[in-house]
Design an enzyme around this catalytic site. Structure first.
Site, PDB file in Angstrom:
ATOM      1  N   HIS A 146       0.640  -1.464   1.866  1.00 24.75           N
ATOM      2  CA  HIS A 146       1.976  -0.903   1.645  1.00 24.75           C
ATOM      3  C   HIS A 146       2.992  -1.400   2.676  1.00 24.75           C
ATOM      4  CE1 HIS A 146       0.730   2.280   4.627  1.00 24.75           C
ATOM      5  NE2 HIS A 146       2.000   2.186   4.967  1.00 24.75           N
ATOM      6  N   ASP A 205      -5.582  -0.054   0.261  1.00 23.21           N
ATOM      7  CA  ASP A 205      -4.415  -0.245   1.130  1.00 23.21           C
ATOM      8  C   ASP A 205      -4.691  -1.247   2.245  1.00 23.21           C
ATOM      9  OD1 ASP A 205      -1.786   0.122   1.824  1.00 23.21           O
ATOM     10  OD2 ASP A 205      -2.120   1.941   3.002  1.00 23.21           O
ATOM     11  N   GLY A 238       5.702   3.217  11.046  1.00 31.01           N
ATOM     12  CA  GLY A 238       5.637   2.014  11.878  1.00 31.01           C
ATOM     13  C   GLY A 238       4.256   1.803  12.462  1.00 31.01           C
ATOM     14  N   ASN A 239       3.464   2.881  12.580  1.00 31.66           N
ATOM     15  CA  ASN A 239       2.073   2.763  13.031  1.00 31.66           C
ATOM     16  C   ASN A 239       1.164   2.202  11.944  1.00 31.66           C
ATOM     17  OD1 ASN A 239       2.447   5.409  15.224  1.00 31.66           O
ATOM     18  ND2 ASN A 239       1.174   3.665  15.782  1.00 31.66           N
ATOM     19  N   SER A 240       1.597   2.278  10.689  1.00 30.08           N
ATOM     20  CA  SER A 240       0.758   1.851   9.568  1.00 30.08           C
ATOM     21  C   SER A 240       0.260   0.429   9.762  1.00 30.08           C
ATOM     22  CB  SER A 240       1.554   1.937   8.258  1.00 30.08           C
ATOM     23  OG  SER A 240       1.806   3.266   7.911  1.00 30.08           O
ATOM     24  N   GLY A 263     -20.020   3.137 -15.111  1.00 31.95           N
ATOM     25  CA  GLY A 263     -19.592   3.601 -16.424  1.00 31.95           C
ATOM     26  C   GLY A 263     -19.965   5.026 -16.759  1.00 31.95           C
ATOM     27  N   VAL A 264     -19.678   5.953 -15.830  1.00 37.53           N
ATOM     28  CA  VAL A 264     -19.915   7.364 -16.118  1.00 37.53           C
ATOM     29  C   VAL A 264     -18.679   8.183 -15.779  1.00 37.53           C
ATOM     30  CG1 VAL A 264     -22.407   7.308 -15.775  1.00 37.53           C
ATOM     31  CG2 VAL A 264     -20.918   7.762 -13.818  1.00 37.53           C
ATOM     32  N   ILE A 278     -17.678  11.837 -14.300  1.00 38.29           N
ATOM     33  CA  ILE A 278     -18.374  12.823 -13.477  1.00 38.29           C
ATOM     34  C   ILE A 278     -17.439  13.967 -13.112  1.00 38.29           C
ATOM     35  CG2 ILE A 278     -20.038  11.212 -12.483  1.00 38.29           C
ATOM     36  CD1 ILE A 278     -18.211  10.909 -10.072  1.00 38.29           C
TER      37      ILE A 278
END
Length: 477
Positions: A123, A153, A224-226, A282-283, A285
């Site tokens: 992001h 991300d 800004g820490n991202s 393919g389940v 749940i």
């Protein structure tokens, strides 16, 4: 009350004078526990000195642009136009234009190879026309995105540089709740800011992320820490600071980091293939409640309850049935239903795995060959990223089951930006064809969008409409 206060204070002072001599005599003894306690407090000086140079500031620039507004009123999107239609108002004739000013943002990243590979959040660099990477020695480089994976991300950025300081990668599986950790990043653009705290929880599942078992900390993390690193006390990167919980937009004591073990798996695929391929069984749940646990004779309400098995899926071939409770995957315990997608998605398609299931109140083992997730984000660093950028959409190709239910094939739109909204696209729309050709993959749509004009056939609420698209001259291919 006042006199009582004075009397109490006088008595306290007298006691202090009487006790002064004995206390001074044993001063050395009283200092000992204080010194021992202080010695146990963490010291982050060496950690920062050794690792600070490996953390970078990432500045992102999105160019100013002009977009077409088909309804003739700048700022009006499909949602507003629908209000006019519902009440019988005629739509304005002709089109208009809307100016979107230049946008700037900042984030963090860290160096993972001395030849310029940098890891950050997807992001942080999403939609960027220009990326500038600044090192602690003030040198600046133009960054190029090698690949992104929105579902976890993670993004990998490359700069043209050599002999860069590389951070040491740790093992996030060895983290313990309560241990000290530190973050280095650029909150609000303030380079190389250090904050510290403890690990608050592990394998935290957030509603918006089904593939990431987050590390929760109380380390101060702000905009800004991202993309910046989370360190253990050995100076090893154990996570990537990604999200915060906040009602104000600022830090409120809850921050979340992506485990570095998962991030490195994603990095390997992005560098090699430019996109991520996830495992699939393919389940359908659901979470196990105490009532369900009692019904299935489970000791604790843990595991993933299978409610449906897709036809032709790896699960069907392995013999899984509705009503099975999956309790382990490759020897790892399934504590909740959200744990299973995380474990399955991390396994390469074609790999065999072992499942432990409870069926008819008895435990049994099943072998399953992991398939390719049809809902994987194929736009990560690949061709579909370009089509998504021009149309301003996020989406995925329909699964076989969804195609049967919708009686069509195509690309399901999951998110729209300003441009997509301005031409009338909405989340939930299915792009059936582009310029008369069926959209069977993200690449099909990307190819059609290389033209200046494209005619989309869109299925919405069971009906179909044509939407003509003319790309603005300022939109780059």
């Amino acid at each position: 009350m006042k006199s009582f206060t004075k009397t109490t204070l006088a008595a306290a002072l007298s006691a202090a004078l009487i006790l002064a001599a004995p206390l001074s005599a044993s001063a050395a003894d009283s200092e000992q526990p204080t010194t021992q306690s202080a010695a146990q407090l963490p010291n982050f000086v060496k950690l920062v000195e050794d690792n600070g140079p490996g953390v970078v500031n990432i500045s992102v620039i999105k160019n100013a642009r002009t977009v077409s507004v088909p309804f003739g009123i700048p700022g009006m999107d499909e949602r507003h136009a629908d209000i006019f239609r519902r009440f019988g108002f005629p739509m304005p004739f002709g089109g208009g234009e809307e100016e979107i000013p230049e946008q700037r943002g900042t984030g963090s990243g860290f160096i993972i190879s001395d030849d310029g590979l940098i890891m950050t959040n997807a992001h942080v660099v999403e939609g960027a026309d220009r990326i500038v990477v600044r090192l602690t020695d003030k040198r600046e480089f133009t960054g190029k995105v090698l690949g992104t994976d929105k579902q976890t991300d993670i993004a990998i950025v490359k700069i043209d540089a050599k002999n860069l300081p590389v951070l040491k990668i740790g093992d996030s599986q060895k983290l313990k709740v309560g241990e000290w950790v530190a973050a280095i990043g650029s909150p609000f653009g303030l380079d190389n800011t250090v904050t510290a705290g403890i690990v608050s929880a592990l394998s935290r599942n957030l509603p918006t992320d089904q593939y990431v078992p987050f590390i929760q900390t109380d380390v101060a993390v702000n905009p800004g820490n991202s993309g910046g690193p989370l360190f253990n006390m050995a100076g090893e990167v154990v996570g990537i600071n990604s999200q915060i919980f906040s009602t104000s937009g600022g830090f409120m004591g809850l921050s979340f980091a992506i485990p570095i073990d998962l991030a490195m798996q994603i990095k390997d695929q992005l560098v090699k293939d430019g996109r991520v391929t996830r495992g699939y069984v393919g389940v359908y749940i659901q979470q196990i409640t105490q009532e369900l646990a009692d019904s299935f004779a489970l000791k604790t309400p843990e595991g993933a309850l299978v409610t449906k098995v897709e036809k032709g899926s790896p699960a069907e071939k392995a013999g899984l049935k509705a009503g099975d409770v999956i309790t382990e995957f490759n020897g790892k315990k399934i504590t909740s239903s959200v744990s299973l997608p995380m474990l399955v998605s991390s396994v390469r398609p074609g790999t065999k795995a072992e499942l432990t299931v409870i069926r008819d109140k008895k435990e049994q083992k099943l072998s399953i060959t992991i398939g390719t997730n049809p809902n994987s984000d194929q736009s990560a660093g690949g061709a579909a990223k370009e089509s998504g950028h021009r149309l301003g959409i996020e989406g995925r190709i329909l699964t076989d089951e969804e195609s049967r239910e919708a009686d069509t094939t195509g690309l399901l739109i999951t998110k729209v930006g300003k441009f997509a909204a301005s031409i009338g696209l909405t989340p939930g729309d299915i792009i059936v064809s582009a310029n008369g050709k069926l959209v069977k993959s993200a690449e099909d749509l990307q190819k059609a969008c290389r033209e200046d004009k494209v005619l989309l056939l869109v299925q919405r609420d069971g009906g179909r409409i044509f939407i003509p698209v003319r790309f603005d001259k300022d939109q780059k291919k």
